[in-house]
Write an enzyme that holds these catalytic residues in place. Sequence first.
Site, PDB file in Angstrom:
ATOM      1  N   LYS A  94      42.654  32.237  55.406  1.00 44.11           N
ATOM      2  CA  LYS A  94      41.524  32.033  54.504  1.00 44.11           C
ATOM      3  C   LYS A  94      41.802  32.762  53.201  1.00 44.11           C
ATOM      4  CE  LYS A  94      37.329  30.604  53.724  1.00 44.11           C
ATOM      5  NZ  LYS A  94      37.912  29.893  52.557  1.00 44.11           N
ATOM      6  N   LYS A 118      40.882  42.577  53.224  1.00 43.19           N
ATOM      7  CA  LYS A 118      39.522  42.243  52.800  1.00 43.19           C
ATOM      8  C   LYS A 118      38.819  41.432  53.893  1.00 43.19           C
ATOM      9  CE  LYS A 118      39.371  40.465  48.779  1.00 43.19           C
ATOM     10  NZ  LYS A 118      39.336  39.642  47.559  1.00 43.19           N
ATOM     11  N   LYS A 130      46.598  32.984  50.387  1.00 43.53           N
ATOM     12  CA  LYS A 130      46.232  32.711  48.996  1.00 43.53           C
ATOM     13  C   LYS A 130      47.150  31.613  48.486  1.00 43.53           C
ATOM     14  CE  LYS A 130      43.321  34.191  45.839  1.00 43.53           C
ATOM     15  NZ  LYS A 130      41.987  34.803  45.934  1.00 43.53           N
ATOM     16  N   ASP A 170      39.183  30.245  43.101  1.00 44.41           N
ATOM     17  CA  ASP A 170      39.559  31.524  42.498  1.00 44.41           C
ATOM     18  C   ASP A 170      39.622  31.240  40.994  1.00 44.41           C
ATOM     19  OD1 ASP A 170      40.682  34.381  43.317  1.00 44.41           O
ATOM     20  OD2 ASP A 170      41.984  33.706  41.713  1.00 44.41           O
ATOM     21  N   THR A 214      30.183  36.264  45.484  1.00 46.43           N
ATOM     22  CA  THR A 214      31.117  37.341  45.121  1.00 46.43           C
ATOM     23  C   THR A 214      30.444  38.306  44.148  1.00 46.43           C
ATOM     24  OG1 THR A 214      32.916  35.755  45.381  1.00 46.43           O
ATOM     25  CG2 THR A 214      33.463  37.844  44.325  1.00 46.43           C
ATOM     26  N   ASN A 245      32.989  32.846  37.278  1.00 48.22           N
ATOM     27  CA  ASN A 245      32.103  32.803  38.443  1.00 48.22           C
ATOM     28  C   ASN A 245      31.672  34.197  38.908  1.00 48.22           C
ATOM     29  OD1 ASN A 245      32.287  32.903  41.748  1.00 48.22           O
ATOM     30  ND2 ASN A 245      30.998  31.269  40.971  1.00 48.22           N
ATOM     31  N   SER A 380      31.967  32.514  52.444  1.00 46.70           N
ATOM     32  CA  SER A 380      32.787  31.355  52.811  1.00 46.70           C
ATOM     33  C   SER A 380      32.839  31.211  54.332  1.00 46.70           C
ATOM     34  CB  SER A 380      34.216  31.516  52.281  1.00 46.70           C
ATOM     35  OG  SER A 380      34.301  31.106  50.937  1.00 46.70           O
TER      36      SER A 380
HETATM   37  P1  NDP Z   1      36.953  32.255  36.797  1.00 52.62           P
HETATM   38  O1  NDP Z   1      38.086  31.359  36.464  1.00 52.62           O
HETATM   39  O2  NDP Z   1      35.625  31.694  37.067  1.00 52.62           O
HETATM   40  O3  NDP Z   1      36.791  33.332  35.616  1.00 52.62           O
HETATM   41  C1  NDP Z   1      37.833  34.173  35.249  1.00 52.62           C
HETATM   42  C2  NDP Z   1      37.373  35.019  34.078  1.00 52.62           C
HETATM   43  O4  NDP Z   1      38.334  36.030  33.851  1.00 52.62           O
HETATM   44  C3  NDP Z   1      37.278  34.225  32.791  1.00 52.62           C
HETATM   45  O5  NDP Z   1      36.307  34.773  31.955  1.00 52.62           O
HETATM   46  C4  NDP Z   1      38.674  34.419  32.203  1.00 52.62           C
HETATM   47  O6  NDP Z   1      38.738  34.266  30.792  1.00 52.62           O
HETATM   48  C5  NDP Z   1      38.962  35.844  32.577  1.00 52.62           C
HETATM   49  N1  NDP Z   1      40.422  36.007  32.688  1.00 52.62           N
HETATM   50  C6  NDP Z   1      41.265  35.347  33.519  1.00 52.62           C
HETATM   51  N2  NDP Z   1      42.526  35.714  33.315  1.00 52.62           N
HETATM   52  C7  NDP Z   1      42.477  36.628  32.333  1.00 52.62           C
HETATM   53  C8  NDP Z   1      43.463  37.383  31.668  1.00 52.62           C
HETATM   54  N3  NDP Z   1      44.774  37.258  31.965  1.00 52.62           N
HETATM   55  N4  NDP Z   1      43.042  38.250  30.717  1.00 52.62           N
HETATM   56  C9  NDP Z   1      41.728  38.383  30.416  1.00 52.62           C
HETATM   57  N5  NDP Z   1      40.751  37.668  31.002  1.00 52.62           N
HETATM   58  C10 NDP Z   1      41.123  36.814  31.937  1.00 52.62           C
HETATM   59  O7  NDP Z   1      37.478  33.145  38.020  1.00 52.62           O
HETATM   60  P2  NDP Z   1      36.615  34.005  39.059  1.00 52.62           P
HETATM   61  O8  NDP Z   1      35.419  34.574  38.396  1.00 52.62           O
HETATM   62  O9  NDP Z   1      36.452  33.205  40.280  1.00 52.62           O
HETATM   63  O10 NDP Z   1      37.644  35.176  39.412  1.00 52.62           O
HETATM   64  C11 NDP Z   1      37.702  36.413  38.689  1.00 52.62           C
HETATM   65  C12 NDP Z   1      38.376  37.465  39.539  1.00 52.62           C
HETATM   66  O11 NDP Z   1      37.628  37.650  40.757  1.00 52.62           O
HETATM   67  C13 NDP Z   1      39.798  37.158  39.982  1.00 52.62           C
HETATM   68  O12 NDP Z   1      40.544  38.361  40.050  1.00 52.62           O
HETATM   69  C14 NDP Z   1      39.618  36.614  41.384  1.00 52.62           C
HETATM   70  O13 NDP Z   1      40.774  36.755  42.184  1.00 52.62           O
HETATM   71  C15 NDP Z   1      38.499  37.505  41.881  1.00 52.62           C
HETATM   72  N6  NDP Z   1      37.735  37.004  43.020  1.00 52.62           N
HETATM   73  C16 NDP Z   1      37.107  35.786  42.960  1.00 52.62           C
HETATM   74  C17 NDP Z   1      36.362  35.351  44.040  1.00 52.62           C
HETATM   75  C18 NDP Z   1      35.567  34.094  43.990  1.00 52.62           C
HETATM   76  O14 NDP Z   1      34.798  33.853  44.919  1.00 52.62           O
HETATM   77  N7  NDP Z   1      35.671  33.281  42.965  1.00 52.62           N
HETATM   78  C19 NDP Z   1      36.304  36.131  45.297  1.00 52.62           C
HETATM   79  C20 NDP Z   1      36.922  37.419  45.211  1.00 52.62           C
HETATM   80  C21 NDP Z   1      37.635  37.810  44.115  1.00 52.62           C
HETATM   81  P3  NDP Z   1      39.521  33.026  30.147  1.00 52.62           P
HETATM   82  O15 NDP Z   1      38.597  31.867  30.293  1.00 52.62           O
HETATM   83  O16 NDP Z   1      39.776  33.430  28.753  1.00 52.62           O
HETATM   84  O17 NDP Z   1      40.791  32.851  30.944  1.00 52.62           O
END
Ligand code: NDP
Length: 448
Positions: A94, A118, A130, A170, A214, A245, A380
């Site tokens: 997962k 986790k 992943k 993600d 999350t 997200n 999930s």
């Molecule tokens: P989204 O794609 O919805 O959002 C990502 C956000 O982070 C955007 O604002 C993006 O900006 C920014 N971002 C991404 N890459 C970079 C970078 N290299 N430098 C600066 N900003 C960046 O992703 P999520 O919100 O789903 O995921 C965010 C984090 O949370 C990740 O680390 C993910 O692994 C973790 N996570 C997510 C879960 C989930 O349920 N979705 C669960 C657990 C952890 P921009 O648009 O400019 O790229």
Amino acid sequence: MGKALDEKLEPSLQTVIQRNPGETEFHQAVREVFESLGPVLAKYPEFGEHKVIERICEPERQVIFRVPWVDDKGQVQINRGFRVQFNSVLGPYKGGIRFHPSVYLGVVKFLGFEQIFKNALTGLPIGGAKGGSDFDPKGRSDSEIMRFCQSFMTELWRHLGEYIDVPAGDIGVGAREIGYLFGQYKRVTNRYESAVFTGKGLDWGGARARKEATGYGVAFFLNEMLKVRSEGLEGKTCSVSGSGNVAIYAIEKIHQLGGKVVACSDSDGFVHDKNGIDLKLLQQVKEIERRRIKAYADRSDASYISGGSIWSIPCDVAVPCATQNELNGNDAKMLINNGCSAVAEGANMPTTPDGIRAFLAAGVAFGPGKAANAGGVATSALEMQQNASRDSWTFEYTESKLSAIMEGIHNRCHRTAEEFGTPGNYINGANIAGFTKVARAMVALGLI
Ligand code: NDP
């Protein structure tokens, strides 16, 4: 360099580095877990006898594949797809799928490795995996996204299944992408296998509160850490990096719990809104219009700072929710000097080792991602439960389960840290509690 490792663990880390050359994020994630494990190996010698450490660092299966697709101009594009199935002793694999140009094997492996522990911490029956691709969804049309997702799934489907491997979203993968991926899976397998994907839309098997889970979970975890210090989110000023997200729903729940989020960001810059982020406007800009965070400032009194560090804004609590290594030692020092007393990681491994050291030395309450952001994968698993029983729970019921799970994870980490002589160190608590559960199962299931 981090702190010295236990003498039994240093050679194992060197082996990981040699066997996985160039995968720096994976090395970083392994080292961070190893730093907590010395006392565990001393307490449970059977883990050494059964070579649990060596086995747990080697994924059970890794798939790398070509993803060819045609863009709107009729040009052929080639991307690379990945799925790393790390460990399945606790349940089917997962973990999410990430679409971002920075994705390569080292990123997928660090994420998969973290996911093992986790998922164990949630107490639910799920293994760790992943996946992703170096595909960049930014600026792509819906049809391009659909064609890419269909090509990606045309290969990946054979490695998935509700009892085998269950992906989710993600970075760059939300409900739209999951729809296209699930649709293609359904088509090529000729099965309506709802539980093969989580994060689905509510009309076609998704669970209420998964989208929010999350971010909400991070806020719940943060509140629990503050409670231990006889505090709460009430009246606290917060900065939340990212605007995707996780960030959006962390902001929503922090506001509901009485905090005020004054800054959020994307990879181009950040906004500072002294009145508190207007969630409706943020959702309009990011979720509906899919625009850059600058558009939020253009339509409000907030200021927009291009480039620069969101962590320069004074706050009581910092919640990094963007990506790995986005908060370094200098950022941590700025936060500490400005009075920040708690950090909860919404993203995976957003704080560099230097940053972590600075926070721990300053006595900042620090919730590592593998504990603080586990609410997403936990919900999930609740979505899988609902799919298996062909049931659908209310938002309130699901959120109450999530809240109880986060409290449980917090307490498990807190208790374990105390038991192993490092009270208040949630990193040790999370690594030790997660690892011990998986390691026991690995011993019990034999050499597989
Ligand atoms: P989204 O794609 O919805 O959002 C990502 C956000 O982070 C955007 O604002 C993006 O900006 C920014 N971002 C991404 N890459 C970079 C970078 N290299 N430098 C600066 N900003 C960046 O992703 P999520 O919100 O789903 O995921 C965010 C984090 O949370 C990740 O680390 C993910 O692994 C973790 N996570 C997510 C879960 C989930 O349920 N979705 C669960 C657990 C952890 P921009 O648009 O400019 O790229």
